[in-house]
Design an enzyme around this catalytic site. Structure first.
Site, PDB file in Angstrom:
ATOM      1  N   THR A 296       6.966   1.834   0.022  1.00 21.08           N
ATOM      2  CA  THR A 296       5.629   1.932  -0.547  1.00 21.08           C
ATOM      3  C   THR A 296       4.568   1.537   0.474  1.00 21.08           C
ATOM      4  OG1 THR A 296       6.514   1.427  -2.737  1.00 21.08           O
ATOM      5  CG2 THR A 296       4.149   1.047  -2.393  1.00 21.08           C
ATOM      6  N   GLU A 297       3.550   2.390   0.613  1.00 24.17           N
ATOM      7  CA  GLU A 297       2.426   2.163   1.528  1.00 24.17           C
ATOM      8  C   GLU A 297       2.880   1.996   2.980  1.00 24.17           C
ATOM      9  OE1 GLU A 297      -0.489   2.619   0.478  1.00 24.17           O
ATOM     10  OE2 GLU A 297      -0.127   2.590  -1.676  1.00 24.17           O
TER      11      GLU A 297
END
Length: 402
Positions: free
Chosen positions: A150-151
């Protein structure tokens, strides 16, 4: 031979509604799907973005795939996006299935719920990755070979994990403070990895499109295909693999169609492929493209968010810390309950967007955090989130009494 590795991330969270303290122990439906015109309504937001971004960009990609056998793209698609697309715009899923079937599109693995679970609970993280892999296999008939957290949140421990579980590659930000004099335009290896390759985002060239394309205050505005081609050609002197990583919503939502972003993108693809020996490659192909240039260590977590490129967008203030700590503190009890709806609600609450909405770093300046938030302020986002958590605790207590 020079190659562009184009990777786009597709995601929508489930946004919780304005959940009052008076709803706790009475109303267990947190996800705003009732009032279509309410700011948090998930269906309204999804359909809006579908019209502006998902449909026109997928149609653009389909045209390019049909026109150019050498055009390839890699996509990561969260489970929460897939759920909403199936509910409200199933044609989007059909388009993606057709595209993957051409073998010019690769799907990248990630956490199903777009969470930061790796930094809180390793069992939960692995459960969400497993669910995502199973979903992609069932929907597209493939098993992803490359992972993105994530990210693009990455550190040495994550690189070690990816190597242990057998991913061919993993994606990360090519941040100057980590690379120093090195270029992101090579294939690297995570610290101590034996087989996993590390692909690093060329953030300057990526962000020229993702963030600066329509900025009339930018000294290089307007960005033309000729100018961008010159920049990519110059960057290829520092390595011949250019990793352009960005959000899918760059096209149509962050950069509106009126800016010319779609035509720019199509024209750039045409220009790049018109040059002999220029290619587009998927993330797996990029891992195989050239030998490992060096080993890269990131002892501290690096992300692709904000100027700091760290986790501060989600973990910098006391509201964010309290919310995430309280959530993961109940994880084991939630899973042991065996209650499917409770587990699903917990995992939807683990989506990183919720902590992002609580960020106060740049709120007074009207930063991008405010743009993406579905709430009137970070404090409102925190208040509603904590009310939901209190109701989750009530539900756990009720289950224990049965």
């Amino acid at each position: 031979m020079r190659a562009i590795c184009l990777y786009l991330h597709i995601h929508q969270p489930w946004r919780y509604e304005r959940y009052s303290i008076f709803d706790v122990s009475h109303d267990h439906n947190y996800w705003d799907e009732i009032d279509y015109y309410d700011k948090q309504n998930n269906e309204r937001i999804f359909r809006k973005v579908a019209e502006k971004s998902y449909y026109p960009m997928l149609e653009t990609l389909e045209r390019l795939i049909a026109r150019y056998p050498g055009f390839k793209v890699s996509l990561s698609i969260t489970g929460t996006w897939i759920e909403q697309a199936k509910l409200w715009e199933p044609d989007l899923v059909s388009k993606l299935q057709r595209m993957v079937a051409t073998e010019q599109v690769e799907i990248v693995a990630e956490t199903y719920y777009h969470s930061l679970a790796f930094f809180y609970n390793r069992e939960e993280f692995e459960a969400q990755v497993k669910k995502h892999l199973e979903t992609i296999r069932d929907l597209f008939g493939i098993v992803p070979k490359v992972f993105r957290n994530t990210e693009l949140a990455y550190n040495d421990e994550l690189g070690k994990w990816a190597d242990q579980v057998g991913f061919k590659g993993i994606l990360a930000e090519g941040w100057d403070k980590v690379l120093g004099w090195k270029s992101p335009n090579y294939v690297y290896r995570p610290l101590g990895a034996s087989r996993t390759k590390l692909l690093l985002k060329n953030y300057r060239l990526s962000d020229d499109i993702a963030f600066r394309f329509s900025d009339k205050n930018w000294s290089e505005w307007p960005l033309t295909v000729d100018k961008y081609m010159d920049w990519v050609n110059m960057d290829c002197l520092r390595g011949q693999l250019v990793n352009l990583f960005m959000d899918f919503e760059t096209f149509g939502e962050h950069q509106w169609a009126e800016t010319g972003i779609f035509q720019f993108f199509e024209n750039f693809v045409e220009r790049w492929l018109s040059v002999y020996d220029n290619r587009f490659v998927t993330v797996s192909e990029a891992c195989d493209l050239m030998p490992v240039a060096d080993e890269i260590s990131m002892p501290e977590t690096v992300t692709w968010a904000d100027t700091e490129r760290d986790l501060s967008a989600w973990m910098s203030n006391e509201m964010q810390k309290e919310g995430l700590n309280d959530l993961y503190a109940m994880r084991d009890e939630v899973v042991r309950s065996g209650d499917a709806r409770l587990i699903e609600d917990f995992r939807r609450l683990s989506t990183s967007d919720h902590a992002y909405y609580m960020c106060t770093k740049y709120w007074n300046d009207g930063d991008v955090h405010a743009y993406f938030s579905a709430y009137d302020s970070p404090f409102d986002a925190f208040m509603y989130y904590m009310n939901v958590l209190r109701d989750m605790e009530y539900r756990i207590a009720q289950l224990k009494q049965k």
